[in-house]
Design a protein around this motif. Structure first.
Motif, PDB file in Angstrom:
ATOM      1  N   TYR A 170       0.832  -1.206   0.000  1.00  0.00           N
ATOM      2  CA  TYR A 170       0.000   0.000   0.000  1.00  0.00           C
ATOM      3  C   TYR A 170       0.867   1.256   0.000  1.00  0.00           C
ATOM      4  O   TYR A 170       0.919   2.023   0.972  1.00  0.00           O
ATOM      5  CB  TYR A 170      -1.025   0.039   1.136  1.00  0.00           C
ATOM      6  CG  TYR A 170      -0.684  -0.659   2.433  1.00  0.00           C
ATOM      7  CD1 TYR A 170       0.252  -0.133   3.323  1.00  0.00           C
ATOM      8  CD2 TYR A 170      -1.323  -1.832   2.798  1.00  0.00           C
ATOM      9  CE1 TYR A 170       0.537  -0.742   4.516  1.00  0.00           C
ATOM     10  CE2 TYR A 170      -1.038  -2.468   3.998  1.00  0.00           C
ATOM     11  CZ  TYR A 170      -0.113  -1.919   4.853  1.00  0.00           C
ATOM     12  OH  TYR A 170       0.180  -2.533   6.044  1.00  0.00           O
ATOM     13  N   PRO A 171       1.566   1.496  -1.123  1.00  0.00           N
ATOM     14  CA  PRO A 171       2.571   2.570  -1.157  1.00  0.00           C
ATOM     15  C   PRO A 171       1.981   3.977  -1.106  1.00  0.00           C
ATOM     16  O   PRO A 171       0.967   4.266  -1.748  1.00  0.00           O
ATOM     17  CB  PRO A 171       3.263   2.340  -2.510  1.00  0.00           C
ATOM     18  CG  PRO A 171       2.227   1.656  -3.348  1.00  0.00           C
ATOM     19  CD  PRO A 171       1.469   0.772  -2.405  1.00  0.00           C
ATOM     20  N   ALA A 221      11.656  -4.804 -11.474  1.00  0.00           N
ATOM     21  CA  ALA A 221      10.414  -5.569 -11.394  1.00  0.00           C
ATOM     22  C   ALA A 221       9.746  -5.259 -10.059  1.00  0.00           C
ATOM     23  O   ALA A 221      10.416  -5.112  -9.029  1.00  0.00           O
ATOM     24  CB  ALA A 221      10.709  -7.056 -11.510  1.00  0.00           C
ATOM     25  N   THR A 222       8.410  -5.136 -10.062  1.00  0.00           N
ATOM     26  CA  THR A 222       7.711  -4.582  -8.911  1.00  0.00           C
ATOM     27  C   THR A 222       6.557  -5.469  -8.477  1.00  0.00           C
ATOM     28  O   THR A 222       5.780  -5.944  -9.309  1.00  0.00           O
ATOM     29  CB  THR A 222       7.163  -3.181  -9.248  1.00  0.00           C
ATOM     30  OG1 THR A 222       8.241  -2.329  -9.664  1.00  0.00           O
ATOM     31  CG2 THR A 222       6.478  -2.562  -8.049  1.00  0.00           C
ATOM     32  N   ILE A 223       6.447  -5.674  -7.179  1.00  0.00           N
ATOM     33  CA  ILE A 223       5.281  -6.299  -6.567  1.00  0.00           C
ATOM     34  C   ILE A 223       4.549  -5.220  -5.789  1.00  0.00           C
ATOM     35  O   ILE A 223       5.154  -4.538  -4.948  1.00  0.00           O
ATOM     36  CB  ILE A 223       5.684  -7.438  -5.619  1.00  0.00           C
ATOM     37  CG1 ILE A 223       6.422  -8.547  -6.379  1.00  0.00           C
ATOM     38  CG2 ILE A 223       4.466  -8.012  -4.895  1.00  0.00           C
ATOM     39  CD1 ILE A 223       7.092  -9.563  -5.477  1.00  0.00           C
ATOM     40  N   VAL A 224       3.274  -5.033  -6.087  1.00  0.00           N
ATOM     41  CA  VAL A 224       2.460  -4.043  -5.378  1.00  0.00           C
ATOM     42  C   VAL A 224       1.293  -4.773  -4.725  1.00  0.00           C
ATOM     43  O   VAL A 224       0.545  -5.481  -5.393  1.00  0.00           O
ATOM     44  CB  VAL A 224       1.918  -2.956  -6.319  1.00  0.00           C
ATOM     45  CG1 VAL A 224       1.007  -1.998  -5.559  1.00  0.00           C
ATOM     46  CG2 VAL A 224       3.062  -2.182  -6.959  1.00  0.00           C
ATOM     47  N   ALA A 225       1.145  -4.614  -3.420  1.00  0.00           N
ATOM     48  CA  ALA A 225       0.016  -5.195  -2.698  1.00  0.00           C
ATOM     49  C   ALA A 225      -0.728  -4.083  -1.996  1.00  0.00           C
ATOM     50  O   ALA A 225      -0.121  -3.236  -1.336  1.00  0.00           O
ATOM     51  CB  ALA A 225       0.501  -6.235  -1.689  1.00  0.00           C
ATOM     52  N   GLY A 226      -2.042  -4.072  -2.149  1.00  0.00           N
ATOM     53  CA  GLY A 226      -2.838  -3.006  -1.560  1.00  0.00           C
ATOM     54  C   GLY A 226      -4.154  -3.509  -1.021  1.00  0.00           C
ATOM     55  O   GLY A 226      -4.482  -4.692  -1.134  1.00  0.00           O
ATOM     56  N   ALA A 235      -6.056   4.474  -5.009  1.00  0.00           N
ATOM     57  CA  ALA A 235      -6.180   5.153  -6.303  1.00  0.00           C
ATOM     58  C   ALA A 235      -4.808   5.582  -6.816  1.00  0.00           C
ATOM     59  O   ALA A 235      -4.511   5.460  -8.014  1.00  0.00           O
ATOM     60  CB  ALA A 235      -7.104   6.359  -6.175  1.00  0.00           C
ATOM     61  N   ASP A 236      -3.960   6.082  -5.930  1.00  0.00           N
ATOM     62  CA  ASP A 236      -2.614   6.486  -6.326  1.00  0.00           C
ATOM     63  C   ASP A 236      -1.769   5.281  -6.709  1.00  0.00           C
ATOM     64  O   ASP A 236      -0.973   5.340  -7.649  1.00  0.00           O
ATOM     65  CB  ASP A 236      -1.933   7.243  -5.182  1.00  0.00           C
ATOM     66  CG  ASP A 236      -2.668   8.513  -4.812  1.00  0.00           C
ATOM     67  OD1 ASP A 236      -3.166   9.188  -5.726  1.00  0.00           O
ATOM     68  OD2 ASP A 236      -2.751   8.820  -3.615  1.00  0.00           O
ATOM     69  N   ALA A 237      -1.928   4.176  -5.962  1.00  0.00           N
ATOM     70  CA  ALA A 237      -1.176   2.965  -6.286  1.00  0.00           C
ATOM     71  C   ALA A 237      -1.562   2.459  -7.670  1.00  0.00           C
ATOM     72  O   ALA A 237      -0.701   2.020  -8.450  1.00  0.00           O
ATOM     73  CB  ALA A 237      -1.430   1.892  -5.230  1.00  0.00           C
ATOM     74  N   LYS A 238      -2.841   2.540  -8.000  1.00  0.00           N
ATOM     75  CA  LYS A 238      -3.303   2.120  -9.326  1.00  0.00           C
ATOM     76  C   LYS A 238      -2.670   2.984 -10.410  1.00  0.00           C
ATOM     77  O   LYS A 238      -2.197   2.477 -11.445  1.00  0.00           O
ATOM     78  CB  LYS A 238      -4.825   2.212  -9.400  1.00  0.00           C
ATOM     79  CG  LYS A 238      -5.404   1.802 -10.748  1.00  0.00           C
ATOM     80  CD  LYS A 238      -6.924   1.908 -10.736  1.00  0.00           C
ATOM     81  CE  LYS A 238      -7.503   1.521 -12.098  1.00  0.00           C
ATOM     82  NZ  LYS A 238      -9.001   1.638 -12.096  1.00  0.00           N
ATOM     83  N   ALA A 239      -2.639   4.294 -10.191  1.00  0.00           N
ATOM     84  CA  ALA A 239      -2.023   5.198 -11.162  1.00  0.00           C
ATOM     85  C   ALA A 239      -0.527   4.925 -11.288  1.00  0.00           C
ATOM     86  O   ALA A 239       0.031   4.959 -12.395  1.00  0.00           O
ATOM     87  CB  ALA A 239      -2.265   6.648 -10.744  1.00  0.00           C
TER      88      ALA A 239
END
Length: 290
Positions: A170-171, A221-226, A235-239
């Motif tokens: 959740y960046p 390479a990126t892992i994003v978990a939210g 919304a910002d993480a999605k963008a």
């Protein structure tokens, strides 16, 4: 210092104590680790606390350097002990969690300076822990994810490929009020907007660079978990994910509808937190093996 400033600092201290009381729970640490060791590493203004976690089946893959969240103003390696222990265990890897100076005692960019020093130390000492000597993964949650992403870009621009993976939980992408205001009444953005406003004030960083405005082509390479509706940064993480993909970066997303912002710390009571960390850890293991 004005009365209002003193009152704000008093409230902040109360919040710090409350978060420690809630989150510093020894039973929340993952069991079965080969090693957990407290360290001190050199920073630009003195020693920084750090904690090293090693899985029983750790491979000679890159070590992961983790920066805790807390809006740059709260939390430390103790409040995030459970997250780091679970990530180390599930990734079959090595995680080094490092503190950085908090605001308002230290104004921006002191936090970046501490993160930079931690990265340098990790590169210099990774081999002594049994990790890959020339590569380093970066990870963090919320504000810590901002530090991780910023450092990954900086390092890879100088030494391409030195950071092969970043893990962003959740960046926090920016603290720009105008962007938060666009969705203030949706998805609990009114809470996030208030938090971002105070973060910017305490940091002295109204001009904190937005990760949506920088060149992301050097990102690993990126892992994003939210989380879901109770995660105001989603919304910002999605963008941000969209910008990464536009830059040609490989991104793996995981979304957890029941996860609140900061909820991954609650492994002592949340099955969602444990499941999420298990899945993210497994993804880390795959990513570090590449």
């Amino acid at each position: 210092m004005s009365f209002i400033e003193k009152a704000e600092l008093a409230v902040l201290e109360q919040n710090r104590r409350a978060l420690r009381a809630l989150l510093v729970t020894p039973k929340a640490r993952a069991s079965g680790l080969a090693k957990v060791e407290d360290l001190h590493i050199p920073g630009p203004a003195g020693q920084l606390r750090a904690r090293y976690y090693e899985a029983v089946d750790a491979t000679p893959a890159p070590m992961t350097l983790f920066f805790h969240g807390g809006g740059f103003v709260t939390c430390d390696i103790d409040t995030h002990d459970s997250i780091c222990s679970h990530l180390a265990k599930e990734s079959a890897g090595r995680v080094l969690s490092v503190d950085y100076r908090l605001a308002p005692e230290t104004r921006f960019p002191g936090q970046i300076e501490d993160a930079r020093a931690a990265c340098a130390w990790a590169f210099q000492n990774a081999q002594s822990f049994g990790a890959a000597p020339d590569k380093l993964a970066l990870a963090g949650d919320s504000a810590g994810a901002y530090l991780a992403a910023t450092m990954a870009l900086e390092i890879n621009r100088i030494t391409p490929g030195a950071v092969p993976l970043q893990v962003l939980l959740y960046p926090l992408i920016h603290v720009q009020d105008s962007l938060w205001a666009e969705e203030e009444l949706r998805n609990f953005r009114f809470l996030g907007r208030a938090a971002a406003f105070y973060i910017a004030r305490f940091l002295g960083a109204e001009a904190l660079p937005s990760l949506l405005d920088v060149d992301l082509s050097a990102s690993p390479a990126t892992i994003v978990a939210g989380g879901g509706p109770l995660d105001p940064v989603r919304a910002d993480a999605k963008a941000f994910v969209g910008k990464l993909r536009e830059a040609g970066v490989r991104v793996t997303e995981r979304k957890y509808a029941a996860l609140t912002h900061g909820g991954l710390n609650l492994t002592a009571s949340s099955k969602t937190a444990i499941k999420a960390l298990q899945e993210v850890g497994a993804l880390m293991r795959e990513g570090l093996a590449r």
